[in-house]
Write a protein that holds these residues in place. Structure first.
Motif, PDB file in Angstrom:
ATOM      1  N   THR A  66       0.832  -1.197   0.000  1.00 11.13           N
ATOM      2  CA  THR A  66       0.000   0.000   0.000  1.00 11.13           C
ATOM      3  C   THR A  66       0.866   1.246   0.000  1.00 11.13           C
ATOM      4  N   SER A  67       0.452   2.223  -0.793  1.00 10.87           N
ATOM      5  CA  SER A  67       1.201   3.479  -0.883  1.00 10.87           C
ATOM      6  C   SER A  67       0.817   4.459   0.219  1.00 10.87           C
ATOM      7  N   GLY A  68      -0.265   4.182   0.924  1.00  9.34           N
ATOM      8  CA  GLY A  68      -0.756   5.116   1.926  1.00  9.34           C
ATOM      9  C   GLY A  68      -1.803   6.064   1.400  1.00  9.34           C
ATOM     10  N   ILE A  69      -2.027   6.064   0.085  1.00  6.33           N
ATOM     11  CA  ILE A  69      -3.048   6.899  -0.542  1.00  6.33           C
ATOM     12  C   ILE A  69      -4.042   5.965  -1.219  1.00  6.33           C
ATOM     13  N   GLY A  70      -5.235   5.889  -0.691  1.00  5.02           N
ATOM     14  CA  GLY A  70      -6.217   4.924  -1.179  1.00  5.02           C
ATOM     15  C   GLY A  70      -6.615   5.132  -2.623  1.00  5.02           C
ATOM     16  N   GLU A  71      -6.730   6.392  -3.061  1.00  3.77           N
ATOM     17  CA  GLU A  71      -7.140   6.659  -4.440  1.00  3.77           C
ATOM     18  C   GLU A  71      -6.076   6.217  -5.432  1.00  3.77           C
ATOM     19  N   LEU A  72      -4.806   6.354  -5.083  1.00  2.00           N
ATOM     20  CA  LEU A  72      -3.733   5.871  -5.949  1.00  2.00           C
ATOM     21  C   LEU A  72      -3.724   4.351  -5.996  1.00  2.00           C
ATOM     22  N   ASP A  73      -3.903   3.715  -4.837  1.00  4.72           N
ATOM     23  CA  ASP A  73      -3.947   2.251  -4.804  1.00  4.72           C
ATOM     24  C   ASP A  73      -5.109   1.715  -5.623  1.00  4.72           C
ATOM     25  N   ARG A  74      -6.229   2.425  -5.621  1.00  3.54           N
ATOM     26  CA  ARG A  74      -7.392   2.005  -6.411  1.00  3.54           C
ATOM     27  C   ARG A  74      -7.046   1.942  -7.893  1.00  3.54           C
ATOM     28  N   VAL A  75      -6.351   2.951  -8.398  1.00  2.00           N
ATOM     29  CA  VAL A  75      -6.016   2.999  -9.813  1.00  2.00           C
ATOM     30  C   VAL A  75      -4.939   1.979 -10.162  1.00  2.00           C
ATOM     31  N   LEU A  76      -3.972   1.784  -9.249  1.00  6.01           N
ATOM     32  CA  LEU A  76      -2.902   0.826  -9.506  1.00  6.01           C
ATOM     33  C   LEU A  76      -3.397  -0.615  -9.480  1.00  6.01           C
ATOM     34  N   GLY A  77      -4.491  -0.872  -8.817  1.00  8.61           N
ATOM     35  CA  GLY A  77      -5.033  -2.226  -8.712  1.00  8.61           C
ATOM     36  C   GLY A  77      -5.271  -2.567  -7.263  1.00  8.61           C
ATOM     37  N   ALA A  78      -4.203  -2.627  -6.477  1.00  8.84           N
ATOM     38  CA  ALA A  78      -4.327  -2.844  -5.038  1.00  8.84           C
ATOM     39  C   ALA A  78      -3.198  -2.164  -4.285  1.00  8.84           C
ATOM     40  N   GLY A  79      -2.256  -1.614  -5.003  1.00  7.07           N
ATOM     41  CA  GLY A  79      -1.098  -0.984  -4.388  1.00  7.07           C
ATOM     42  C   GLY A  79       0.088  -1.027  -5.337  1.00  7.07           C
ATOM     43  N   VAL A  80       1.262  -0.791  -4.780  1.00  6.25           N
ATOM     44  CA  VAL A  80       2.499  -0.772  -5.563  1.00  6.25           C
ATOM     45  C   VAL A  80       3.084  -2.175  -5.604  1.00  6.25           C
ATOM     46  N   VAL A  81       3.384  -2.657  -6.805  1.00 12.33           N
ATOM     47  CA  VAL A  81       3.974  -3.985  -6.976  1.00 12.33           C
ATOM     48  C   VAL A  81       5.489  -3.859  -6.921  1.00 12.33           C
ATOM     49  N   PRO A  82       6.184  -4.666  -6.119  1.00 12.06           N
ATOM     50  CA  PRO A  82       7.651  -4.607  -6.084  1.00 12.06           C
ATOM     51  C   PRO A  82       8.248  -4.846  -7.468  1.00 12.06           C
ATOM     52  N   GLY A  83       9.235  -4.034  -7.839  1.00 12.96           N
ATOM     53  CA  GLY A  83       9.881  -4.168  -9.132  1.00 12.96           C
ATOM     54  C   GLY A  83       9.124  -3.544 -10.279  1.00 12.96           C
ATOM     55  N   SER A  84       8.027  -2.866 -10.003  1.00 11.24           N
ATOM     56  CA  SER A  84       7.238  -2.251 -11.073  1.00 11.24           C
ATOM     57  C   SER A  84       7.740  -0.847 -11.373  1.00 11.24           C
ATOM     58  N   VAL A  85       7.462  -0.390 -12.590  1.00  8.09           N
ATOM     59  CA  VAL A  85       7.819   0.963 -13.020  1.00  8.09           C
ATOM     60  C   VAL A  85       6.528   1.661 -13.427  1.00  8.09           C
ATOM     61  N   VAL A  86       6.208   2.749 -12.754  1.00  6.68           N
ATOM     62  CA  VAL A  86       4.969   3.495 -12.973  1.00  6.68           C
ATOM     63  C   VAL A  86       5.322   4.859 -13.538  1.00  6.68           C
ATOM     64  N   LEU A  87       4.756   5.199 -14.676  1.00  9.22           N
ATOM     65  CA  LEU A  87       4.970   6.497 -15.312  1.00  9.22           C
ATOM     66  C   LEU A  87       3.715   7.345 -15.139  1.00  9.22           C
ATOM     67  N   MET A  88       3.843   8.471 -14.462  1.00 11.71           N
ATOM     68  CA  MET A  88       2.715   9.387 -14.252  1.00 11.71           C
ATOM     69  C   MET A  88       2.908  10.615 -15.132  1.00 11.71           C
ATOM     70  N   ALA A  89       1.996  10.823 -16.055  1.00 20.42           N
ATOM     71  CA  ALA A  89       2.082  11.944 -16.981  1.00 20.42           C
ATOM     72  C   ALA A  89       0.985  12.951 -16.669  1.00 20.42           C
ATOM     73  N   GLY A  90       1.199  14.170 -17.107  1.00 21.62           N
ATOM     74  CA  GLY A  90       0.205  15.214 -16.893  1.00 21.62           C
ATOM     75  C   GLY A  90       0.730  16.554 -17.355  1.00 21.62           C
ATOM     76  N   GLU A  91      -0.173  17.498 -17.518  1.00 23.12           N
ATOM     77  CA  GLU A  91       0.200  18.838 -17.968  1.00 23.12           C
ATOM     78  C   GLU A  91       0.982  19.570 -16.884  1.00 23.12           C
ATOM     79  N   PRO A  92       1.779  20.572 -17.272  1.00 20.59           N
ATOM     80  CA  PRO A  92       2.523  21.353 -16.270  1.00 20.59           C
ATOM     81  C   PRO A  92       1.583  22.040 -15.286  1.00 20.59           C
ATOM     82  N   GLY A  93       1.929  21.974 -14.006  1.00 19.28           N
ATOM     83  CA  GLY A  93       1.158  22.655 -12.978  1.00 19.28           C
ATOM     84  C   GLY A  93      -0.063  21.921 -12.483  1.00 19.28           C
ATOM     85  N   VAL A  94      -0.308  20.691 -12.970  1.00 21.51           N
ATOM     86  CA  VAL A  94      -1.507  19.975 -12.541  1.00 21.51           C
ATOM     87  C   VAL A  94      -1.336  19.375 -11.144  1.00 21.51           C
TER      88      VAL A  94
END
Length: 448
Positions: A66-94
């Motif tokens: 668990t990352s400690g943030i429930g909304e992030l864990d919801r999107v990831l599936g159930a949490g952070v998987v060991p050895g995984s690489v997550v790319l978060m993209a978004g517009e500047p200032g978001v």
């Protein structure tokens, strides 16, 4: 025995390889992107470890954390998987950096080491933001370094359980031609971080920039290298932020996380319906509440309509937060099939709270909110309306109707107007469901 490898040409956009040079890449269609890779001699490789039966591999190595943030864990599936690489993209200032700094803080709060490597800001800038958002932790390490090999040195010294890199376009890999953020550098940085994650079982979170059309900046191969691609989006004029999964090797891509940008940082919103409806008191005229689906998540939203006498000869149609082509069609059906004069009025239709809805399930809400404004008659209190409006004036059922109604009932709504079903009517505890076959029938239900 060493084997002489042939020279090849690799596309810098998609990674397609060809034994000869081509002007246009057959894979992605880009022109002039195939670059020659020099021939080299490769020795015969010896496996570092023997292949194992899949049943012999320890399943605990892939358990989520668990990352400690429930909304992030919801999107990831159930949490952070060991050895995984997550790319978060978004517009500047978001708020990408603010969100990941909050992730680092929550992770460190569980007495786990985390390394936050940034090449976009100085250490003092990140410290000031962490102090403002309450993210100061003793096990949160900060490295303001643009060189990837130096970041790897910090990883070796600190031995963190989570690595955050902000951002992949500002990191520089030694021995690779090009400037930081270029095609070659971005690909090399991402490939090196992916190799680090897979060989050490260290989860890595990356920040990525986006282009003007909303795609991840850099070669498309970046999205193929990582395990998860998330898009953090939001309107600059609104505090609402949505985290959506574009690619996820460990879960579904139809989950959505909701956040709110505040002066103290990013705050997760586990109940976004309350965010859009918290201001509602006495039901005004020209307002209707509907339930929209964002992925698999039902969210209650308010649709408002205002009809006034036109200033010019040509009536205006101003739409905010809805499909600008769909709303005039619904108003035309309201006039042709129900006798309501909408063609000689200026109509302003909008959602509340900065929410954007594109699905057709909100057609009935648009029609009834407009009817309410024309007659200056508010809809009944604690009523939601859901349905698609056809050109003949018929109401069509929408997907996940039961889930939408259950969400409305959970928030205290006691009555719903929905399209008639050929079978049994939906049975929702604590809610009365009124069915209508046409838009005219739905208006008749309001006049009872």
């Amino acid at each position: 025995m060493a084997k002489k490898a042939r020279a090849s040409h690799t596309c810098s956009e998609c990674g397609y390889s060809s034994p000869k040079w081509l002007g246009r890449c057959p894979e992605c269609g880009s022109w002039g992107t195939l670059q020659e890779s020099p021939s080299f001699t490769t020795p015969a490789l010896t496996p570092s470890s023997p292949a194992q039966p899949i049943t012999a591999i320890d399943a605990a190595a892939t358990q989520t954390i668990t990352s400690g943030i429930g909304e992030l864990d919801r999107v990831l599936g159930a949490g952070v998987v060991p050895g995984s690489v997550v790319l978060m993209a978004g517009e500047p200032g978001v708020g990408k950096s603010t969100l990941l700094l909050e992730v680092a803080s929550r992770w460190a709060a569980q007495d786990r080491r985390v390394l936050y490597a940034t090449a976009e800001e100085s250490a003092g800038q990140v410290r000031a933001r962490a102090e403002r958002t309450g993210a100061l932790r003793d096990t949160l390490y900060l490295a303001a370094e643009p060189h990837l090999d130096t970041v790897f040195g910090h990883v070796k010294d600190i031995n963190p359980s989570l690595l955050i890199v902000d951002s992949v376009q500002t990191m520089h890999a030694a021995g690779v031609e090009g400037v930081a953020g270029g095609v070659a550098q971005s690909r090399a940085v991402t490939a090196a971080l992916t190799t680090l994650a897979k060989t050490t079982n260290l989860p890595v979170l990356l920040v990525g920039h986006v282009t003007k059309d909303g795609n991840v900046a850099g070669p498309r191969v970046l999205e193929h290298l990582v395990d998860v691609v998330l898009n953090f989006e939001g309107d600059r004029q609104s505090s609402l932020r949505m985290l959506r999964g574009i690619k996820n090797r460990f879960g579904a891509t139809d989950e959505v996380g909701c956040f709110e940008q505040t002066a103290e940082g990013i705050r997760e919103v586990p109940d976004p319906s309350g965010l859009f409806l918290s201001h509602r008191g006495q039901t005004p005229d020209g307002s209707a509440v509907t339930v929209a689906m964002d992925g698999v998540r039902p969210i209650l939203a308010e649709v408002q309509a205002l009809t006034v006498d036109p200033v010019n000869k040509s009536p205006r149609r101003v739409v905010t937060g809805l499909d600008a082509n769909r709303v005039p069609m619904v108003l035309a059906v309201l006039q042709a099939r129900c006798g309501e004069r909408t063609n000689d009025k200026d109509a302003y239709v909008a959602t509340v709270g900065g929410m954007r809805i594109t699905e057709t399930a909100t057609d009935l809400a648009v029609a009834l909110a407009t009817w309410s404004s024309l007659h200056e008659t508010p809809l009944p209190a604690k009523t939601v309306v859901i349905g698609e409006v056809g050109l003949a004036g018929e109401l069509r059922r929408v997907p996940n109707l039961d889930r939408r109604l259950h969400e409305a009932a959970r928030l205290g709504y006691t009555q719903a107007i929905a399209p008639a079903s050929p079978g049994d009517s939906p049975s929702i505890p604590g809610m009365r469901v009124l069915e209508a076959a046409t838009l005219a029938d739905a208006i008749a239900l309001l006049q009872r």
